[in-house]
Design a protein around this motif. Structure first.
Motif, PDB file in Angstrom:
ATOM      1  N   ARG A  40       0.949  -1.192  -0.196  1.00  0.00           N
ATOM      2  CA  ARG A  40       0.026  -0.313  -0.037  1.00  0.00           C
ATOM      3  C   ARG A  40       0.602   1.534  -0.232  1.00  0.00           C
ATOM      4  N   LYS A  41       2.241   1.100  -0.499  1.00  0.00           N
ATOM      5  CA  LYS A  41       2.818   2.086  -0.355  1.00  0.00           C
ATOM      6  C   LYS A  41       3.573   1.780  -1.050  1.00  0.00           C
ATOM      7  N   GLN A  42       4.882   3.225  -0.672  1.00  0.00           N
ATOM      8  CA  GLN A  42       5.927   2.840  -1.633  1.00  0.00           C
ATOM      9  C   GLN A  42       7.456   2.079  -1.138  1.00  0.00           C
ATOM     10  N   ILE A  43       8.161   1.625  -2.517  1.00  0.00           N
ATOM     11  CA  ILE A  43       9.145   0.680  -2.007  1.00  0.00           C
ATOM     12  C   ILE A  43      10.384   1.174  -2.380  1.00  0.00           C
ATOM     13  N   PRO A  44      11.511   1.354  -1.477  1.00  0.00           N
ATOM     14  CA  PRO A  44      12.168   1.748  -2.177  1.00  0.00           C
ATOM     15  C   PRO A  44      13.432   0.720  -3.041  1.00  0.00           C
TER      16      PRO A  44
END
Length: 298
Positions: free
Chosen positions: A288-292
């Motif tokens: 659900r969020k940005q993944i580095p």
């Protein structure tokens, strides 16, 4: 000036109207956020405005110019100034301020700017508008293809698959059986797509494996990805995506998956998710969020 898609007619809009001095090609944008604005009157540039939004100015600088040799003197003068970091527009503005005639020519033809990765979806769809149907003689097509579809050499389209163009499939791909590929999709070389997968309006780059029962919409999948079965990308319109604390608009987006990732079974992603390179995403994960880059997601 960046990654742009332009047509021959776009460049002609600048060259045909150019007479002397400097010419700037502009394009109208309802949302000019992030662009340099060009204020002009009767084709004469009055001011180039960076970092501001003006109520009645919607012509943006495309970064396409015709220069005369005088620009080198202006650049030299700009280098001697105390501006610090500067761009070519600072030198052009210096010439405008000195009374030099700088022309603005607007184009209504193709000019598409790729600022963010998801802008590739719009560019891809535009390029596919101009393709013609072509199936290489070494390709094996047991499924159904409809409208304008390109299939590269050595590729296999399995039985029960349905592909509706415009679609491009590269070389040495194995699609299906029972795969649906909907319009505005580009698939690179050496891509495997297992049965009962649905893909629409997406870009799948080279050397990628997509497991069975997956649904990929409005997404970009990078190179060398291994994606196990039942990978689902949620997609929404009019998204605001945060990058380094700044919100950016996306017309419609599923997921952007970088290169070299390993994705387990039954992974799903929320609309607007950006996944970096060389990540490992474990089975059953909901992102659900940005993944580095280089992340392990469990």
């Amino acid at each position: 000036n960046g990654d742009n898609l332009v047509s021959r007619e776009t460049i002609t809009d600048l060259t045909e109207k150019h007479t002397e001095g400097i010419s700037i090609l502009t394009a109208a944008r309802a949302d000019a956020t992030g662009y340099a604005l060009v204020e002009e009157r009767d084709g004469k540039v009055l001011k180039i405005i960076e970092g501001l939004t003006l109520k009645d100015v919607h012509n943006v600088n495309t970064g396409i110019y015709i220069f005369c040799p005088d620009i080198f003197d202006a650049i030299e003068e700009t280098l001697k100034s105390d501006l610090g970091e500067f761009g070519i527009t600072d030198s052009i503005q210096r010439m405008v301020d000195a009374g030099y005639r700088v022309h603005a020519s607007r184009t209504d033809h193709t000019w598409m700017d790729v600022i963010h990765s998801w802008n590739l979806l719009g560019v891809n769809a535009r390029i596919l508008e101009d393709i013609s149907e072509s199936v290489h003689e070494t390709a094996e097509v047991d499924g159904t293809i409809k409208d304008r579809v390109v299939v590269g050499s050595g590729s296999i389209i399995g039985a029960g698959s349905y592909i509706k163009g415009p679609v491009i499939i590269g070389r040495d791909c194995e699609i299906g059986p029972n795969v649906v590929i909907a319009p505005s999709t580009s698939i690179g070389d050496n891509v495997t797509i297992e049965p009962f997968t649905y893909i629409r309006n997406s870009v799948i780059l080279d050397n990628t494996y997509i497991g069975s029962g997956s649904t990929i919409k409005n997404s970009i999948i990078g190179e060398n990805n291994l994606i196990e079965s039942h990978f689902i990308t949620e997609s929404e319109k009019n998204l605001m995506i945060e990058l380094e604390g700044v919100l950016h608009h996306a017309d419609e987006l599923g997921t952007v998956l970088g290169d070299g990732n390993r994705v387990g079974c039954n992974v799903s992603t929320a609309a607007g998710t950006l996944v970096g390179t060389e990540c490992r995403i474990e089975t059953g994960t909901v992102i659900r969020k940005q993944i580095p880059p280089h992340a392990l997601v469990m």
